[in-house]
Design a protein around this motif. Structure first.
Motif, short mmCIF file in Angstrom:
data_model
loop_
_atom_site.label_atom_id
_atom_site.label_comp_id
_atom_site.label_asym_id
_atom_site.label_seq_id
_atom_site.Cartn_x
_atom_site.Cartn_y
_atom_site.Cartn_z
N VAL A 1 0.84 -1.21 0.00
CA VAL A 1 0.00 0.00 0.00
C VAL A 1 0.88 1.25 0.00
CG1 VAL A 1 -1.69 1.32 1.33
CG2 VAL A 1 -1.94 -1.15 1.10
N ILE A 2 1.91 1.23 0.82
CA ILE A 2 2.82 2.38 0.89
C ILE A 2 3.54 2.57 -0.44
CG2 ILE A 2 4.97 3.19 1.93
CD1 ILE A 2 3.96 2.02 4.58
N GLU A 3 4.03 1.49 -1.02
CA GLU A 3 4.74 1.59 -2.30
C GLU A 3 3.86 2.11 -3.42
OE1 GLU A 3 6.60 -2.10 -3.30
OE2 GLU A 3 8.41 -1.61 -2.18
N ARG A 4 2.57 1.84 -3.36
CA ARG A 4 1.65 2.28 -4.42
C ARG A 4 1.11 3.69 -4.20
NH1 ARG A 4 -1.33 -3.43 -5.29
NH2 ARG A 4 0.33 -4.38 -6.50
N THR A 5 0.87 4.07 -2.96
CA THR A 5 0.26 5.38 -2.71
C THR A 5 1.28 6.49 -2.47
OG1 THR A 5 0.04 4.90 -0.33
CG2 THR A 5 -1.85 4.40 -1.74
N LEU A 6 2.43 6.16 -1.94
CA LEU A 6 3.40 7.19 -1.59
C LEU A 6 3.88 8.02 -2.79
CD1 LEU A 6 4.49 8.24 1.02
CD2 LEU A 6 6.46 6.76 0.77
N PRO A 7 4.15 7.44 -3.95
CA PRO A 7 4.55 8.29 -5.08
C PRO A 7 3.49 9.34 -5.44
CG PRO A 7 5.12 6.03 -5.55
CD PRO A 7 4.31 6.01 -4.28
N THR A 8 2.23 9.01 -5.30
CA THR A 8 1.16 9.98 -5.57
C THR A 8 1.17 11.09 -4.53
OG1 THR A 8 -0.18 8.22 -6.53
CG2 THR A 8 -1.30 10.25 -5.93
N VAL A 9 1.33 10.73 -3.27
CA VAL A 9 1.38 11.73 -2.20
C VAL A 9 2.59 12.64 -2.38
CG1 VAL A 9 1.61 12.05 0.29
CG2 VAL A 9 0.12 10.25 -0.59
N ILE A 10 3.73 12.06 -2.73
CA ILE A 10 4.95 12.85 -2.97
C ILE A 10 4.73 13.82 -4.13
CG2 ILE A 10 7.33 12.69 -3.78
CD1 ILE A 10 7.51 10.03 -2.17
N SER A 11 4.13 13.34 -5.20
CA SER A 11 3.86 14.21 -6.35
C SER A 11 2.91 15.34 -5.98
CB SER A 11 3.27 13.39 -7.50
OG SER A 11 4.21 12.46 -7.96
N LEU A 12 1.91 15.05 -5.15
CA LEU A 12 0.99 16.09 -4.71
C LEU A 12 1.70 17.15 -3.87
CD1 LEU A 12 -2.23 14.05 -3.82
CD2 LEU A 12 -1.93 15.69 -5.68
N CYS A 13 2.59 16.72 -2.98
CA CYS A 13 3.36 17.68 -2.19
C CYS A 13 4.23 18.57 -3.08
CB CYS A 13 4.24 16.97 -1.17
SG CYS A 13 3.34 16.28 0.22
N GLU A 14 4.89 17.95 -4.06
CA GLU A 14 5.70 18.71 -5.01
C GLU A 14 4.84 19.69 -5.79
OE1 GLU A 14 9.01 18.63 -5.68
OE2 GLU A 14 9.65 16.89 -4.52
N LEU A 15 3.67 19.24 -6.24
CA LEU A 15 2.76 20.12 -6.98
C LEU A 15 2.27 21.29 -6.13
CD1 LEU A 15 0.70 17.81 -9.25
CD2 LEU A 15 1.25 20.16 -9.78
N MET A 16 1.99 21.03 -4.86
CA MET A 16 1.56 22.11 -3.97
C MET A 16 2.67 23.14 -3.81
SD MET A 16 -0.75 20.31 -1.02
CE MET A 16 0.07 18.74 -0.85
N GLY A 17 3.90 22.68 -3.70
CA GLY A 17 5.02 23.60 -3.61
C GLY A 17 5.17 24.45 -4.85
N ILE A 18 5.03 23.83 -6.01
CA ILE A 18 5.10 24.56 -7.28
C ILE A 18 3.97 25.58 -7.37
CG2 ILE A 18 4.84 24.31 -9.79
CD1 ILE A 18 6.28 21.57 -9.45
N PHE A 19 2.78 25.18 -6.96
CA PHE A 19 1.63 26.08 -6.99
C PHE A 19 1.85 27.30 -6.09
CE2 PHE A 19 -2.56 27.38 -5.36
CZ PHE A 19 -3.18 27.73 -6.55
N VAL A 20 2.40 27.07 -4.89
CA VAL A 20 2.64 28.18 -3.96
C VAL A 20 3.67 29.14 -4.54
CG1 VAL A 20 3.58 28.76 -1.69
CG2 VAL A 20 1.94 26.90 -1.91
N VAL A 21 4.72 28.63 -5.16
CA VAL A 21 5.72 29.51 -5.79
C VAL A 21 5.09 30.33 -6.91
CG1 VAL A 21 7.80 29.56 -7.22
CG2 VAL A 21 7.74 28.14 -5.21
N ALA A 22 4.30 29.67 -7.74
CA ALA A 22 3.67 30.37 -8.87
C ALA A 22 2.72 31.46 -8.39
CB ALA A 22 2.94 29.37 -9.76
N VAL A 23 1.88 31.14 -7.42
CA VAL A 23 0.93 32.11 -6.90
C VAL A 23 1.66 33.27 -6.22
CG1 VAL A 23 -0.90 32.47 -5.19
CG2 VAL A 23 -0.99 30.50 -6.71
N SER A 24 2.69 32.97 -5.45
CA SER A 24 3.46 34.01 -4.78
C SER A 24 4.16 34.92 -5.78
CB SER A 24 4.49 33.40 -3.84
OG SER A 24 3.87 32.64 -2.84
N ALA A 25 4.75 34.33 -6.80
CA ALA A 25 5.46 35.12 -7.81
C ALA A 25 4.48 36.01 -8.58
CB ALA A 25 6.21 34.21 -8.77
N LEU A 26 3.35 35.44 -8.99
CA LEU A 26 2.36 36.25 -9.71
C LEU A 26 1.79 37.35 -8.82
CD1 LEU A 26 0.44 33.53 -11.75
CD2 LEU A 26 1.92 35.32 -12.64
N GLY A 27 1.51 37.02 -7.56
CA GLY A 27 1.00 38.03 -6.63
C GLY A 27 2.01 39.14 -6.42
#
Length: 105
Positions: free
Chosen positions: A5-31
């Motif tokens: 379960v960990i091996e299958r779900t963790l890559p998705t959770v990691i990708s979501l965390c990375e995406l959230m970080g990218i989103f915060v940078v983009a929103v902060s830079a545009l703001g």
């Protein structure tokens, strides 16, 4: 069972965390850019640097969370060393940003 379960779900959770970080940078830079443009038009002093630094620090926290989660999936020592170096660099960046936010720079 839990390992699978960990091996299958963790890559998705990691990708979501990375995406959230990218989103915060983009929103902060545009703001920050829009605040800068508004300041040029209205001739008001705005503290863009602090807002942008806050967004970057928040983004780094999401990225660090992803890196920490990646440690669960590490298979050999080389991967662990690379991951450790990335975590160290991101932690140093985070410290520098916090130092800058406090007016140290």
């Amino acid at each position: 069972m839990l390992h699978l379960v960990i091996e299958r779900t963790l890559p998705t959770v990691i990708s979501l965390c990375e995406l959230m970080g990218i989103f915060v940078v983009a929103v902060s830079a545009l703001g920050g850019f829009f605040q800068y443009c508004r300041g040029l038009i209205t001739h008001r002093a705005v503290n863009i640097k602090a807002d942008l630094a806050n967004g970057l620090a928040t983004s780094l926290e999401f990225k660090m969370a992803a890196e920490i989660l990646k440690t669960v999936l590490v298979r050999d020592l080389n991967e662990l060393l690379v991951l450790g170096a990335v975590i160290l660099l991101r932690a140093l960046l985070s410290l520098l940003i916090h130092f800058e936010m406090r007016g140290g720079g």
